[in-house]
Design a protein around this motif. Structure first.
Motif, PDB file in Angstrom:
ATOM      1  N   ALA A  12       0.843  -1.200   0.000  1.00 39.47           N
ATOM      2  CA  ALA A  12       0.000   0.000   0.000  1.00 39.47           C
ATOM      3  C   ALA A  12       0.876   1.246   0.000  1.00 39.47           C
ATOM      4  N   LEU A  13       0.345   2.305  -0.605  1.00 36.26           N
ATOM      5  CA  LEU A  13       1.037   3.595  -0.664  1.00 36.26           C
ATOM      6  C   LEU A  13       0.053   4.708  -0.351  1.00 36.26           C
ATOM      7  N   ALA A  14       0.557   5.790   0.206  1.00 42.12           N
ATOM      8  CA  ALA A  14      -0.233   7.006   0.411  1.00 42.12           C
ATOM      9  C   ALA A  14       0.673   8.188   0.142  1.00 42.12           C
ATOM     10  N   LEU A  15       0.180   9.144  -0.631  1.00 38.70           N
ATOM     11  CA  LEU A  15       0.933  10.342  -0.971  1.00 38.70           C
ATOM     12  C   LEU A  15       0.245  11.535  -0.320  1.00 38.70           C
ATOM     13  N   LEU A  16       0.988  12.262   0.512  1.00 36.68           N
ATOM     14  CA  LEU A  16       0.470  13.459   1.168  1.00 36.68           C
ATOM     15  C   LEU A  16       1.057  14.667   0.459  1.00 36.68           C
ATOM     16  N   ALA A  17       0.293  15.231  -0.454  1.00 31.62           N
ATOM     17  CA  ALA A  17       0.800  16.287  -1.333  1.00 31.62           C
ATOM     18  C   ALA A  17       1.258  17.520  -0.566  1.00 31.62           C
ATOM     19  N   GLU A  18       0.449  17.992   0.389  1.00 25.81           N
ATOM     20  CA  GLU A  18       0.800  19.223   1.106  1.00 25.81           C
ATOM     21  C   GLU A  18       2.113  19.101   1.870  1.00 25.81           C
ATOM     22  N   ASP A  19       2.335  17.946   2.454  1.00 23.23           N
ATOM     23  CA  ASP A  19       3.528  17.743   3.261  1.00 23.23           C
ATOM     24  C   ASP A  19       4.673  17.134   2.474  1.00 23.23           C
ATOM     25  N   GLN A  37       4.572  -5.995   3.149  1.00 19.93           N
ATOM     26  CA  GLN A  37       4.138  -7.259   3.729  1.00 19.93           C
ATOM     27  C   GLN A  37       5.100  -7.709   4.836  1.00 19.93           C
ATOM     28  N   ASP A  38       6.265  -7.061   4.910  1.00 19.22           N
ATOM     29  CA  ASP A  38       7.225  -7.362   5.973  1.00 19.22           C
ATOM     30  C   ASP A  38       6.832  -6.725   7.304  1.00 19.22           C
ATOM     31  N   GLY A  39       5.742  -5.944   7.319  1.00 16.42           N
ATOM     32  CA  GLY A  39       5.273  -5.338   8.558  1.00 16.42           C
ATOM     33  C   GLY A  39       5.777  -3.932   8.799  1.00 16.42           C
ATOM     34  N   ARG A  40       6.533  -3.384   7.864  1.00 14.77           N
ATOM     35  CA  ARG A  40       7.074  -2.026   8.032  1.00 14.77           C
ATOM     36  C   ARG A  40       6.197  -0.993   7.329  1.00 14.77           C
ATOM     37  N   VAL A  41       6.051   0.146   8.013  1.00 19.68           N
ATOM     38  CA  VAL A  41       5.414   1.322   7.422  1.00 19.68           C
ATOM     39  C   VAL A  41       6.483   2.404   7.420  1.00 19.68           C
ATOM     40  N   VAL A  42       6.772   2.944   6.229  1.00 22.24           N
ATOM     41  CA  VAL A  42       7.917   3.835   6.053  1.00 22.24           C
ATOM     42  C   VAL A  42       7.457   5.183   5.512  1.00 22.24           C
ATOM     43  N   LEU A  43       8.001   6.255   6.087  1.00 23.33           N
ATOM     44  CA  LEU A  43       7.728   7.621   5.656  1.00 23.33           C
ATOM     45  C   LEU A  43       8.903   8.133   4.840  1.00 23.33           C
ATOM     46  N   TRP A  44       8.609   8.616   3.625  1.00 24.44           N
ATOM     47  CA  TRP A  44       9.611   9.177   2.722  1.00 24.44           C
ATOM     48  C   TRP A  44       9.316  10.662   2.557  1.00 24.44           C
ATOM     49  N   LEU A  45      10.306  11.499   2.626  1.00 21.54           N
ATOM     50  CA  LEU A  45      10.165  12.931   2.390  1.00 21.54           C
ATOM     51  C   LEU A  45      10.737  13.264   1.027  1.00 21.54           C
ATOM     52  N   SER A  46      10.057  14.105   0.259  1.00 27.42           N
ATOM     53  CA  SER A  46      10.560  14.430  -1.078  1.00 27.42           C
ATOM     54  C   SER A  46      11.897  15.167  -1.012  1.00 27.42           C
ATOM     55  N   ALA A  47      12.120  15.921   0.050  1.00 31.17           N
ATOM     56  CA  ALA A  47      13.366  16.689   0.172  1.00 31.17           C
ATOM     57  C   ALA A  47      14.565  15.814   0.537  1.00 31.17           C
ATOM     58  N   ASP A  48      14.309  14.688   1.216  1.00 32.39           N
ATOM     59  CA  ASP A  48      15.415  13.841   1.670  1.00 32.39           C
ATOM     60  C   ASP A  48      15.020  12.375   1.527  1.00 32.39           C
ATOM     61  N   ARG A  49      15.017  11.886   0.300  1.00 24.36           N
ATOM     62  CA  ARG A  49      14.583  10.513   0.041  1.00 24.36           C
ATOM     63  C   ARG A  49      15.601   9.476   0.492  1.00 24.36           C
ATOM     64  N   PRO A 109      14.684   7.550   4.811  1.00 21.38           N
ATOM     65  CA  PRO A 109      13.295   7.272   5.181  1.00 21.38           C
ATOM     66  C   PRO A 109      13.187   6.956   6.672  1.00 21.38           C
ATOM     67  N   THR A 110      12.005   7.200   7.222  1.00 23.15           N
ATOM     68  CA  THR A 110      11.736   6.940   8.636  1.00 23.15           C
ATOM     69  C   THR A 110      10.781   5.764   8.757  1.00 23.15           C
ATOM     70  N   ILE A 111      11.139   4.783   9.566  1.00 18.41           N
ATOM     71  CA  ILE A 111      10.223   3.670   9.821  1.00 18.41           C
ATOM     72  C   ILE A 111       9.237   4.128  10.886  1.00 18.41           C
ATOM     73  N   LEU A 112       7.956   4.212  10.512  1.00 16.72           N
ATOM     74  CA  LEU A 112       6.918   4.668  11.430  1.00 16.72           C
ATOM     75  C   LEU A 112       6.450   3.563  12.362  1.00 16.72           C
ATOM     76  N   MET A 113       6.473   2.317  11.853  1.00 16.43           N
ATOM     77  CA  MET A 113       5.932   1.205  12.620  1.00 16.43           C
ATOM     78  C   MET A 113       6.441  -0.101  12.040  1.00 16.43           C
ATOM     79  N   GLU A 114       6.544  -1.106  12.889  1.00 18.23           N
ATOM     80  CA  GLU A 114       6.837  -2.475  12.449  1.00 18.23           C
ATOM     81  C   GLU A 114       5.919  -3.425  13.200  1.00 18.23           C
ATOM     82  N   THR A 115       5.408  -4.418  12.491  1.00 19.86           N
ATOM     83  CA  THR A 115       4.560  -5.428  13.102  1.00 19.86           C
ATOM     84  C   THR A 115       4.953  -6.794  12.543  1.00 19.86           C
TER      85      THR A 115
END
Length: 186
Positions: A22-29, A37-49, A52-58
């Motif tokens: 799954a992907l989500a793009l937050l245009a304003e931010d 499927q590995d259980g990681r949710v990762v945040l990518w910033l356009s300014a510093d790709r 990335p920041t791991i938001l959560m792991e399950t």
């Protein structure tokens, strides 16, 4: 402008071991969120790709993702039937974690209602549920005859649509507030 910052970018998703589901793009931010499927949710910033920041792991894998742009809040569904609700402003915080569907069945689909007060989930337990985010104890539950693979709620909050594993589309009038009531289609 965000398209020019992200266009033609092909990132190395080395932060995920396995499929991105799954992907989500937050245009304003100018943020991109990936779930694997590995259980990681990762945040990518356009300014510093490159950082990335791991938001959560399950351990049970991520199976669904939804973003409430008004928050911004992030709903994450897992293979163990749980939903994690995160506030992703600034330093991410977990707001709630609950068993949304049977623990042996995945959360397959998620969507926030446009008012941000409700979250709809579809699961492998053949159910679609509407959660009031201020009281997670008594969801409205709608039966599907197969896995509830896709859910959507209309922008006015009146209609719930569920697409199932049984190749059927079901639409309920939520103003009737009766999950066993008649459907618009079956």
């Amino acid at each position: 402008e965000i398209l020019s910052r992200w266009s033609h970018w092909e990132g190395n998703l080395g932060t995920h071991e396995g499929r991105v589901v799954a992907l989500a793009l937050l245009a304003e931010d100018e943020q991109l969120i990936s779930a694997g499927q590995d259980g990681r949710v990762v945040l990518w910033l356009s300014a510093d790709r490159s950082s990335p920041t791991i938001l959560m792991e399950t351990n049970s894998g991520v199976t669904a993702l939804a973003v409430d742009d008004r928050g911004p809040r992030l709903a994450i569904g897992t293979g163990a039937g749980k939903i994690h609700l995160l506030d992703i402003r600034g330093t991410p915080q977990t707001l709630a974690v609950w068993q949304a569907h049977d623990d042996s069945d995945p959360v397959l689909s998620l969507e926030f209602a446009s008012n941000g007060d409700l979250l709809v989930s579809g699961g492998g337990d053949n159910k679609a549920r509407i959660w009031r985010l201020d009281d997670l104890t008594q969801p409205l539950t709608y039966d599907s005859e197969g896995w509830a693979r896709a859910v959507s709620v209309s922008s006015d909050g009146r209609w719930l649509a569920v697409g199932g594993e049984d190749n059927k589309l079901r639409v309920w009038d939520l103003k009737a507030a009766d999950p066993d009531g008649p459907m618009l289609t079956d």
